[in-house]
Design an enzyme around this catalytic site. Structure first.
Site, PDB file in Angstrom:
ATOM      1  N   TRP A  36       0.822  -1.218   0.000  1.00  0.00           N
ATOM      2  CA  TRP A  36       0.000   0.000   0.000  1.00  0.00           C
ATOM      3  C   TRP A  36       0.854   1.265   0.000  1.00  0.00           C
ATOM      4  CZ3 TRP A  36      -0.565  -4.176   3.184  1.00  0.00           C
ATOM      5  CH2 TRP A  36       0.097  -4.129   4.413  1.00  0.00           C
ATOM      6  N   GLU A  40      -5.379   1.067   5.725  1.00  0.00           N
ATOM      7  CA  GLU A  40      -5.489   1.535   7.110  1.00  0.00           C
ATOM      8  C   GLU A  40      -6.647   0.848   7.834  1.00  0.00           C
ATOM      9  OE1 GLU A  40      -3.388   3.053   8.762  1.00  0.00           O
ATOM     10  OE2 GLU A  40      -2.091   3.831   7.193  1.00  0.00           O
ATOM     11  N   GLN A  42      -6.251  -3.578  14.190  1.00  0.00           N
ATOM     12  CA  GLN A  42      -6.352  -4.853  14.917  1.00  0.00           C
ATOM     13  C   GLN A  42      -5.688  -6.023  14.192  1.00  0.00           C
ATOM     14  OE1 GLN A  42      -8.034  -4.508  17.761  1.00  0.00           O
ATOM     15  NE2 GLN A  42      -9.364  -2.767  17.403  1.00  0.00           N
ATOM     16  N   TYR A  71     -13.734  -8.431  12.902  1.00  0.00           N
ATOM     17  CA  TYR A  71     -14.346  -7.087  12.982  1.00  0.00           C
ATOM     18  C   TYR A  71     -15.009  -6.735  11.647  1.00  0.00           C
ATOM     19  CZ  TYR A  71     -11.395  -6.872  17.111  1.00  0.00           C
ATOM     20  OH  TYR A  71     -10.787  -7.141  18.310  1.00  0.00           O
ATOM     21  N   TYR A 103      -7.986   8.651  13.469  1.00  0.00           N
ATOM     22  CA  TYR A 103      -6.702   8.119  13.018  1.00  0.00           C
ATOM     23  C   TYR A 103      -6.690   7.933  11.492  1.00  0.00           C
ATOM     24  CZ  TYR A 103      -3.141   4.840  11.789  1.00  0.00           C
ATOM     25  OH  TYR A 103      -2.093   4.247  11.139  1.00  0.00           O
ATOM     26  N   ASP A 147      -2.304   6.781  16.656  1.00  0.00           N
ATOM     27  CA  ASP A 147      -2.795   5.470  17.106  1.00  0.00           C
ATOM     28  C   ASP A 147      -1.913   4.991  18.262  1.00  0.00           C
ATOM     29  OD1 ASP A 147      -0.437   4.769  15.930  1.00  0.00           O
ATOM     30  OD2 ASP A 147      -1.251   3.157  14.708  1.00  0.00           O
TER      31      ASP A 147
END
Ligand code: SF4
Length: 340
Positions: free
Chosen positions: A24, A37, A42, A82, A117, A135
């Site tokens: 990236w 991002e 996590q 998540y 963030y 962060d």
């Protein structure tokens, strides 16, 4: 002694020489930076690499993401956890596909799933805005550099860190400064185990190092005890097909597919009785396996029963191995039962 205004001068040359070659970082396209991002929240860099490549191969543009069927989207996200991150990405993509990418911090912050963030990271990396992306990595570096003993979980500490950094953001390379801070936290000023102060560009000024406090800083909050829940998991097989069902639309793993399961540790007798109650005409238990899965607030201790059945009860979807591979998103908590 440690002064935040020295950070750009110390970090930028170090970053140019030491930055990792990450997929990236090949360009500054907002779609790419934003996606990475969100995936990296996590999740470890090494785990994200494969997901990032597969995701962009399937959905190369924001418009492709906006139009992607949810089933395919969740399948691409399968195993990252998540899952609301994926749903929010798509919600935001629908807006971006219509109106284009916002190029300000405030505009980015207004997108679903984009917090301070991520907005700071995209705004500085892609649009050269002098805004910080603070962060856990950045908070740790600052807490050590300044020997700040306040807990980094405190929102006031985060707010102050953002203000301190933004006062010194270099106008000609805000994106590199953002990434240099992240990179130092990820590769040198490590969260677990001792920081690598001997190869840190801040070592001559870092107060934690000079005062021998690198072990005790940053001050972390006491970890909350996770609840443990026993569950019985059913691998109901009819020929080569396996029973799966959709989880409810709210709560843990909302809307994802699961192996049938229930509360309690379960025994072979109870498992067979439950399969019969569902109308699956159970024959034998092929195997019994114990697995564990840790979520943020809860741990599942799971007893899995692999049961041959004589009937495909229509309360379940009976999926072939190929469909389980390519079509249905089964979270890791359940997929681990299929891995052997
Ligand atoms: S000198 Fe050590 S503790 Fe200080 S910022 Fe560098 S790695 Fe972190």
């Amino acid at each position: 002694m440690a002064d935040v205004k020295d950070l750009p001068g110390l970090l930028l040359p170090w970053y140019q020489q030491n930055k990792r070659d990450l997929p990236w970082r090949k360009d500054r396209q907002p779609y790419h930076v934003w996606l990475s991002e969100i995936m990296l929240q996590q999740t470890r860099v090494e785990a994200v690499r494969g997901y990032y490549a597969r995701f962009l191969e399937a959905l190369p543009t924001v418009r492709d993401l906006a139009l992607c069927p949810e089933e395919q989207l969740l399948k691409l996200w399968e195993g990252l956890g998540y899952y609301n991150r994926a749903r929010n990405l798509q919600k935001a993509a629908k807006t971006v596909a219509e109106t284009g990418f916002p190029d300000t911090y405030e505009g980015l912050l207004a997108l679903p799933g984009v917090g301070e963030y991520t907005a700071g990271a995209v705004a500085s990396i892609c649009f050269d805005r002098p805004v910080a992306a603070v962060d856990g990595n950045v908070l740790r570096v600052l807490a050590r550099f300044l020997a700040d003993e306040r807990p980094i979980i405190d929102p006031a500490v985060k707010k102050r860190a953002k203000a301190l950094l933004e006062a010194v953001y270099p106008a000609d390379s805000p994106g590199d400064f953002t990434q240099a801070l992240m990179e130092l936290g990820a590769t040198v000023c490590l969260p677990n185990g001792p920081p690598k102060c001997e190869s840190c560009p801040l070592s001559a000024r870092c107060r934690a190092r000079l005062e021998g406090k690198t072990d005790t800083l940053p001050v972390k909050p006491r970890k909350q005890q996770r609840k443990t829940e026993d569950r019985t998991v059913f691998l109901l097989r009819c020929g080569e097909k396996l029973a799966i069902e959709k989880r409810p639309d709210s709560g843990l793993l909302a809307g994802l597919w699961q192996l049938p399961n229930g509360h309690g540790p379960g025994t072979p007798e109870l498992a067979l009785a439950q399969a019969a109650k569902w109308g699956c005409e159970p024959h034998d238990i092929l195997s019994q396996r114990h697995k564990k899965h840790i979520f943020t607030h809860i741990t599942w201790e799971m007893e899995g029963f692999d049961i041959t059945c004589g009937r495909e009860d229509p309360r379940f979807v009976w999926a072939t191995p190929e469909e389980l591979q390519t079509k249905y998103a089964l979270p890791t908590a359940f997929r681990q039962f299929l891995e052997e």
